[in-house]
Each structure stands twice: as C-alpha cells, then as structure tokens.
Enzyme design. Structure first.
Site, PDB file in Angstrom:
ATOM      1  N   GLY A 339       0.827  -1.203   0.000  1.00  0.00           N
ATOM      2  CA  GLY A 339       0.000   0.000   0.000  1.00  0.00           C
ATOM      3  C   GLY A 339       0.857   1.246   0.000  1.00  0.00           C
ATOM      4  NE  ARG A 340       1.623   5.260  -4.141  1.00  0.00           N
ATOM      5  CZ  ARG A 340       2.844   5.164  -4.643  1.00  0.00           C
ATOM      6  NH1 ARG A 340       3.807   5.951  -4.192  1.00  0.00           N
ATOM      7  NH2 ARG A 340       3.112   4.294  -5.607  1.00  0.00           N
ATOM      8  N   GLY A 341       0.934   5.093   1.774  1.00  0.00           N
ATOM      9  CA  GLY A 341       0.417   6.013   2.779  1.00  0.00           C
ATOM     10  C   GLY A 341       0.926   7.413   2.528  1.00  0.00           C
ATOM     11  CG  PHE A 343       4.397  10.316   6.420  1.00  0.00           C
ATOM     12  CD1 PHE A 343       5.224  11.404   6.437  1.00  0.00           C
ATOM     13  CD2 PHE A 343       3.128  10.428   6.945  1.00  0.00           C
ATOM     14  CE1 PHE A 343       4.814  12.596   7.003  1.00  0.00           C
ATOM     15  CE2 PHE A 343       2.715  11.602   7.524  1.00  0.00           C
ATOM     16  CZ  PHE A 343       3.549  12.703   7.549  1.00  0.00           C
ATOM     17  N   GLY A 344       4.907   7.314   2.604  1.00  0.00           N
ATOM     18  CA  GLY A 344       5.744   6.367   1.893  1.00  0.00           C
ATOM     19  C   GLY A 344       4.982   5.178   1.365  1.00  0.00           C
ATOM     20  CE  LYS A 360       4.564   3.707   6.124  1.00  0.00           C
ATOM     21  NZ  LYS A 360       3.631   4.508   6.936  1.00  0.00           N
ATOM     22  CG  ASP A 456      -1.787  10.740  10.382  1.00  0.00           C
ATOM     23  OD1 ASP A 456      -2.882  11.314  10.214  1.00  0.00           O
ATOM     24  OD2 ASP A 456      -1.163  10.196   9.456  1.00  0.00           O
TER      25      ASP A 456
END
Length: 662
Positions: A339-341, A343-344, A360, A456
């Site tokens: 996946g992509r968050g 922050f990376g 990550k 967050d």
C-alpha cells in the site's frame, strides 16, 4: 572421383540409356542412394540419409562409387545413353577446395594406380592418354591446370582416356528468362544438376542450379566421341550416376527433386591459436574481467550503500542493512506492494527463518531534523503494547528512510471499512478494535517515560493482525515530550477531518490525539470517512455534524454503518457514537482523557451528562492550511513527505493525505 579439401555430396542420380542388340532396356531412379547397390572405395561413404559422400575434408582424397551390375555396350550398334544427377561441391570453411568430380564410364573398378588432384582420381602420369584405358568422363573441375590447357578454375569438360578435355567450357547454363548464359560457381556448396546425353552422334552436357529446369541449350555439344573408349561389352558407371537401357526417351522417369535428402553444411574447425596470439588475448581478458569486476563491485556497493553518521553509533543495533531489506523484499518487487500512505510506500518482505516484515520507504530531501527522527524511531522501538505495530529497526540511505515493522496479515482497518472486496467486520470485532486502540493511546500518553503524541490517528493507520486485533502504526508524525511539558511545536499536523481546530494556534497535545480518536470512533461505527465533499446531501458531508443531527432527531442509530445488519447491541453503538462526539468537542478542555475513554468503552465509568445541544458538541470546522504554510512545512520537516492542501474542495484521496506545517 575427388581430391583436395572439398566435401563432395552425391545427392541423387538418374538414368543411363544404352541401345544394344538386346531388346531389353534397363532404367532406374535413385532419389538418394539408400536403396542403391553401389561399389564404394577410397573415402566414398554412404550416409544414413541417402547421401553419397565421395570425399571428406583431408587432403589428396579419392573416392569412387560404381553401379555393381555391369552394363553391356555392344560395338555393333550406336552407343546411346542419358543420365541426370545432382551433386554439391562444398569447400571446407577456411580452406581452398579440391579439383572436382566426374561422371565416368569404365570397364573396370580398379583405380589403385590412379592419382588424386589434377588426375581426378581416374588417370595417372604413366597411363595418361592410353586408348586402351577405354575411359569416358565428364568432369566438373574447380582448379585450373595449365599443363592440361584449362582456361579457368570453374569449368565443365569432356574427357576421353585423358585428363585433357576434348571439349570444355566455363560452368554456366542458358536461362530462358534472361535469354543468355548465366554463370554457375561449381564450388559454391549449393546443389547442381548435371545432364549427360549421348545419341550415338552427338554428346550434350548441361548443368543448372537445383531450382532451374533442364536448359534448352546444352553447355557442351560434341559431334561424336570415339566409340573405342566403350568397345568392351561390359562397362561400369562410376562416380555419380544412375543408369539403365532404354530405346525411347519418352519412357524416362523424372527425378523428384522434392524427395532428395538434405545436404549438411560443414563447420569450420577451430584452429589452435599460437602462443603469440593467446598471450595478448589472455592479458586483455584479465583486464576486461578486472574492469567489469571493479564496475560490478562499485555498482553493487552503490546499490546497497547506506548513510551512517557518527551520532548514529549509539543506535547501531537498531539498524538494518539495505542489502538485507533488498533481499527480503526481492528487490522491492511489485508483487510485494502492500500500500501507499501519506509518508511512503509499504512492501512485504521475508527475513531468514521466514519471518514476515513490512518495509516502508520514505523519501526525504535533506538531513534537517534527521537526528531527532532517528532518536524517536529508536525510542519507539522500546514501546511495548499489544495494540501497537512493533517497529523493529530502521535503515538510512541518501534521500531515503526505511522503517521496518512486523507484517500485519489482515491489512489496514480502512480496507475492511470502505473496500467492498474485503470482508465486513462485525460490530463485536469493531468494538474490540476500538478498545484496543484506546488502550494503546492511553499507554502512549501516560505509560511510557515520555509522552508520545501520535498526531495521525485514523483507520488507515490501524493495522489488523492475524486475530483481527487492532494495532496502531505509522509513527511518522509522532512527537515525544516530557510529562508535564509540551510538545515544543506549533505544528498543525494530521489528516483533514481528524485535526482538532486548535492545532493551528496551540499545536499538538494529548487532547488533539483524543479529538482524532473521537473522529476515528465515529468512522468505525458509521462506516464512512469524516469528510466526503462529493456527497450530494450537504448535511451528510461532515460526519460529526451528521451524527449529531441524527441524535437531535432521536434516531442516532440512523448514522450507523448499514453493513452491520442487525447483529449489534444498540446501546453499544450509541455509546461509541456519543463518546465520539464527546471526544470531538471543539472546546479542548471538555474532552475526556484517554484513560477516561478506556473506562467509558469498557463501561467501567458512565458517560457524563451531555446532549447534542451541549456547547461544542457536533461542531465541525475543517482545518484549512494555505499553500504558503505548506511550503514552510516541506522545508522544516522534509523527511516526513508532506502532503497536499486540505481544502475541502479536494478529492477523496486528498482527504486522506497528511498535512505538516511544522
């Protein structure tokens, strides 16, 4: 007959016709010599596929092939015969070819006194020109011999008892399409057709490529030959031929070119190079190998290079080498993408002993704040709680950080809430997750040496382990401060919809984490994101306002996730929703602590008395960050990969992007 470094292949031959006093005629066709009854000597060999090989590749070879059954030629009648054969003269690569090949009529098969090369394996110096030899031959000669008055090294000749041809011409054939003679290279290695026709008064010889038909004009035409050369009763046909007796040409069978065996092509032998050649080549090879090895080592070193600074020595045991992570993730392949968050990008990997990890990759543009970041990463390594994603180690490269944590097999919570392809979580499962994350936040705020602000909290940062327990992760924006102090930052950090209004003016604190957790509780109970600007009904765009409005109407459960069905306890759902509204009170002092939240969720403490009309309940003002502030954020904390503007006009993907204006 052959000699020299030529491979002579007799591919096929066809018909010899003789007119005699006998009424019997003989005819045969060989499409390959597998079934022919031949007498072979010298280097002549019959190959398994039907090819007749007369010479190989060594020098001064002779090979003869004769039809075993003699053919009777009567001196009382005119001699008449015809033959058609296909041959190929193939030079060995890197060598000059031999002298050639002949079609021969002879009363004997004894050629022990014959000589190779210019004598074509038929004649010799002592018997040259003897009429008693009774030899007739058609030669395909590839070497010019001035002693025999030959005009070139590519000719066809008619020989009678002597290698000096009574008639010869350069090898060619008459082309009907071009209306002229076209040259043929006899030693080109390609199959060549040869026709020899004798009617008793005229001898005609023709040649042509395999793909051409018999030329309408012969290459050689001799008015007559001496019949003395064939005045014995029994003659043998040698070299390349098929034979028979016929009184009529119309009875001849045609050679079927399609049935001929394929001709192999010889390969050049590899000569052993001399020492003078070997030594420089070996030296050059060593230099090339050394250069390539050096380049490979440099590339490999650069590929796995990491950044280390003196101040990191104290954290050395908390580092992973980039090489080990590269191997574990199989080069960060796409099939390991998780996946992509904000922050990376996260990849799955497997350490030795098949221990799964999540890696990550976070990009950064500078070193500002890096020391503090690494210190915080190492501090988080010491955090111990069953509802936190364990952060194992880290790795630093130029322009990149890598955070390594345990792999969570059930992915993130938001996938189960918003992705129809993921299984729907039951209410009991959701309540366990909420209690677990509340317990983790209580631990971060009060149970460790320093206060840890997550900053967050949202569904996409909650991971699910194998038992579907919630694990709070992604500490990319976390801050540490001493108990009784403050976070020493005025940063407005978080994701649109989860950010407390006072973040802009007062900065982060434990109560801003409580606010985000309140939004998170409503997100889990209602199965929708906190801000959905595209929603047609304006009153439903903001989750906090929508839940409060449902409570005002006396139908709080109208806001629950419709996918829950009927398997839930209404009082538990209402408790979570009301607690979510209490935690999102716009008055920071009116929010409960995480310790109280844990007690409320476990029903060890009753909710305080408040209503949807209580001051600060149900109010929602999106935190908007302008572009200038965002630019400041990117400069001051560039390792945290800042996100896009938080304007409510952005798309849904933007709603999930973190903001950092620290």
């Amino acid at each position: 007959m052959s000699s020299g470094l030529l491979l002579f292949w007799l591919i096929s031959s066809f018909h010899l016709i003789s007119v005699s006093t006998s009424s019997k005629d003989t005819s045969f066709v060989f499409n390959g010599f597998g079934q022919a009854n031949l007498s072979l000597d010298g280097s002549a060999t019959l190959l398994p596929n039907g090819l007749l090989q007369l010479a190989k590749d060594s020098q001064h070879q002779m090979g003869h092939a004769f039809i075993k059954k003699p053919i009777g030629f009567s001196s009382s009648t005119l001699l008449s015969f015809t033959t058609h054969f296909v041959c190929a003269l193939v030079p060995k690569p890197g060598f000059e070819g031999g002298h050639g090949i002949t079609f021969l009529i002879s009363p004997s098969v004894d050629f022990t006194q014959a000589q190779p090369t210019r004598y074509l394996g038929i004649f010799n110096a002592s018997t040259n020109g003897f009429t008693s030899s009774h030899l007739f031959a058609v030669e395909l000669d590839t070497v010019r011999n001035l002693d025999f008055h030959e005009t070139n090294n590519n000719h066809v000749g008619i020989d009678v008892n002597s290698p000096i041809s009574v008639e010869s011409a350069p090898a060619s054939y008459f082309s009907i399409t071009e209306q002229k003679n076209v040259s043929i290279n006899l030693s080109c290695g390609d199959p060549i057709q040869v026709w020899v026709d004798y009617e008793g008064t005229v001898l005609n010889v023709s040649v042509a490529p395999l793909e051409a038909g018999k030329p309408s004009r012969p290459l050689l035409s001799r008015p007559s030959i001496s019949q003395k050369c064939c005045q014995v009763e029994d003659c043998l046909l040698g070299s390349l031929q098929r034979q028979g007796h016929h009184t009529s040409r119309e009875l001849l069978q045609l050679l079927d070119i399609s049935k001929l065996p394929r001709m192999p092509q010889p390969r050049a032998e590899h000569k052993k190079p001399s020492a003078l050649i070997i030594a420089p080549l070996v030296a050059l090879a060593i230099i090339v190998v050394a250069v390539l090895a050096g380049g490979f080592y440099h590339m490999k070193k650069k590929k796995y290079a990491v950044v280390r600074e003196p101040w990191e020595k104290e954290f050395g045991t908390r580092r992973f080498s980039y090489k080990s992570l590269y191997i574990a993730t199989k080069g960060f392949r796409k099939d390991g993408f998780l996946g992509r968050g904000g922050f990376g990008v996260v990849y799955r990997g497997d350490l030795p002993q098949n221990k799964p990890i999540a890696v990550k990759r976070v990009s950064h543009d500078g070193e500002q704040g890096m020391k503090q970041f690494v210190a915080e990463v190492v501090s988080m390594r010491s955090l111990k709680h069953r509802n936190l994603v364990p952060l194992l180690r880290y790795c630093r490269r130029k322009g990149e950080l890598l955070l390594v944590s345990e792999y969570m097999p059930n992915g993130s919570l938001d996938q189960h809430l918003f992705d129809d392809r993921s299984p729907v979580l039951s209410w009991s499962q959701r309540l366990v997750i909420l209690k677990g994350i509340a317990s983790a936040l209580f631990y971060l705020h009060t149970g460790v040496e320093q206060v840890v602000l997550h900053r967050d909290i949202k569904a996409s940062n909650v991971m699910l382990d194998a038992e579907l327990n919630g694990r709070l992760g992604d500490f990319g924006m976390a801050r540490f401060h001493d108990h009784g102090g403050n976070a020493a930052t005025t940063a407005a950090v978080g994701t649109v919809g989860y950010m407390a209004p006072e973040l802009i003016t007062m900065g982060a604190s434990t109560v801003t984490d409580v606010y985000a957790f309140g939004v998170f509780m409503l997100e889990v109970a209602c199965g929708r994101k906190p801000v959905e600007p595209r929603m047609m009904q304006a009153e439903k765009r903001y989750l906090i306002k929508w839940v409060c409005e449902c409570w005002k109407k006396g139908s709080l459960l109208e806001a629950k996730d419709p996918r829950l069905g009927g398997e839930f306890l209404p009082e538990e759902v209402e408790l979570v929703m009301k607690l979510g509204l209490l935690c999102t009170n716009i008055v920071p002092e009116s929010r409960p602590t995480m310790e109280q939240v844990v007690l409320y969720l476990n029903e060890n403490l009753p909710l305080p008395d408040f209503s949807p009309y209580t001051l600060g309940i149900g109010s929602f003002t999106p935190v908007v960050v302008d572009a200038v502030s965002l630019t400041v954020s990117c400069t001051s904390r560039n390792w945290s990969a800042p996100s896009v503007s938080s304007s409510s006009g952005n798309n849904s993907k933007d709603d999930e992007q973190p903001l950092d204006i620290s």
